[in-house]
Motif scaffolding. Structure first.
Motif, short mmCIF file in Angstrom:
data_model
loop_
_atom_site.label_atom_id
_atom_site.label_comp_id
_atom_site.label_asym_id
_atom_site.label_seq_id
_atom_site.Cartn_x
_atom_site.Cartn_y
_atom_site.Cartn_z
N ALA A 156 0.82 -1.21 0.00
CA ALA A 156 0.00 0.00 0.00
C ALA A 156 0.86 1.26 0.00
N CYS A 157 2.06 1.16 0.54
CA CYS A 157 2.97 2.30 0.54
C CYS A 157 3.58 2.51 -0.83
N GLY A 158 3.36 1.61 -1.72
CA GLY A 158 3.83 1.79 -3.08
C GLY A 158 4.96 0.86 -3.43
N GLY A 159 4.68 -0.06 -4.29
CA GLY A 159 5.70 -0.95 -4.78
C GLY A 159 6.05 -0.57 -6.20
N SER A 160 7.03 -1.22 -6.74
CA SER A 160 7.45 -0.97 -8.11
C SER A 160 6.89 -2.05 -9.01
N LYS A 161 6.39 -1.62 -10.14
CA LYS A 161 5.95 -2.59 -11.14
C LYS A 161 7.18 -3.35 -11.62
N VAL A 162 6.98 -4.58 -12.03
CA VAL A 162 8.08 -5.41 -12.50
C VAL A 162 7.94 -5.61 -14.01
N ASP A 163 9.01 -6.09 -14.63
CA ASP A 163 8.95 -6.34 -16.07
C ASP A 163 8.07 -7.55 -16.35
N ASP A 164 7.70 -7.72 -17.60
CA ASP A 164 6.75 -8.76 -17.99
C ASP A 164 7.23 -10.17 -17.65
N SER A 165 8.52 -10.46 -17.84
CA SER A 165 9.00 -11.82 -17.56
C SER A 165 8.99 -12.12 -16.07
N THR A 166 9.30 -11.12 -15.24
CA THR A 166 9.25 -11.31 -13.79
C THR A 166 7.80 -11.49 -13.35
N ALA A 167 6.90 -10.68 -13.90
CA ALA A 167 5.49 -10.80 -13.55
C ALA A 167 4.98 -12.19 -13.93
N GLU A 168 5.31 -12.65 -15.11
CA GLU A 168 4.86 -13.97 -15.56
C GLU A 168 5.38 -15.08 -14.63
N LYS A 169 6.64 -14.96 -14.22
CA LYS A 169 7.24 -15.95 -13.32
C LYS A 169 6.46 -16.06 -12.01
N TYR A 170 6.19 -14.92 -11.37
CA TYR A 170 5.53 -14.95 -10.07
C TYR A 170 4.03 -15.22 -10.18
N ILE A 171 3.41 -14.80 -11.24
CA ILE A 171 2.00 -15.14 -11.45
C ILE A 171 1.86 -16.65 -11.62
N THR A 172 2.76 -17.26 -12.38
CA THR A 172 2.72 -18.72 -12.57
C THR A 172 2.91 -19.44 -11.24
N LYS A 173 3.87 -18.97 -10.42
CA LYS A 173 4.10 -19.59 -9.11
C LYS A 173 2.87 -19.44 -8.21
N ALA A 174 2.27 -18.25 -8.20
CA ALA A 174 1.09 -18.01 -7.36
C ALA A 174 -0.10 -18.84 -7.85
#
Length: 128
Positions: A19-37
């Motif tokens: 909520a304090c503000g995170g940084s968006k990640v690149d597409d490959s990193t997002a895909e990696k963690y979305i797949t894991k989740a």
């Protein structure tokens, strides 16, 4: 139940960081963690808590012992049959990759927030 509350506190702390503000990640990193989740959600829907627990970091293993994970079953069962992941996002904050999945079930929708540490271990798990 006390340990379940501890796990929830850990997760709320991670969520406050988001909520304090995170940084968006690149597409490959997002895909990696979305797949894991998504794998974690799938395993939980199947009741395979042992496999999910094996993915936890040491703090999560202490905060939410395998024996207490059965308490998650009613939450998942009351939501009905899993249908699909509707939305997903990943942000990085203080070395954690916070992955949020909006899941559609037949009776109600759930939001899973799964936080991963820099070793790709689950450092937080929250179901809302």
């Amino acid at each position: 139940m006390k340990k379940f509350a501890l796990m929830m506190f850990s997760v709320v702390t991670v969520l406050m960081l988001v909520a304090c503000g995170g940084s968006k990640v690149d597409d490959s990193t997002a895909e990696k963690y979305i797949t894991k989740a998504e794998e974690i959600v799938s395993l939980m829907n199947a009741g395979d808590y042992e496999e999910v627990h094996a993915m936890f970091d040491e703090k999560m293993k202490e905060g939410l012992p395998l024996s207490d994970m059965e308490e998650l079953t009613p939450v998942l069962n009351q939501s009905g049959d899993f249908e699909k992941i509707n939305k997903s996002s990943v942000e990085e904050k203080d070395g954690f990759y916070i992955t949020v999945l909006a899941a559609n079930y037949s009776k109600e929708n759930l939001v899973f927030t799964v936080s991963f540490n820099d070793n790709d271990e689950v450092a937080g798990l929250f179901i809302q």
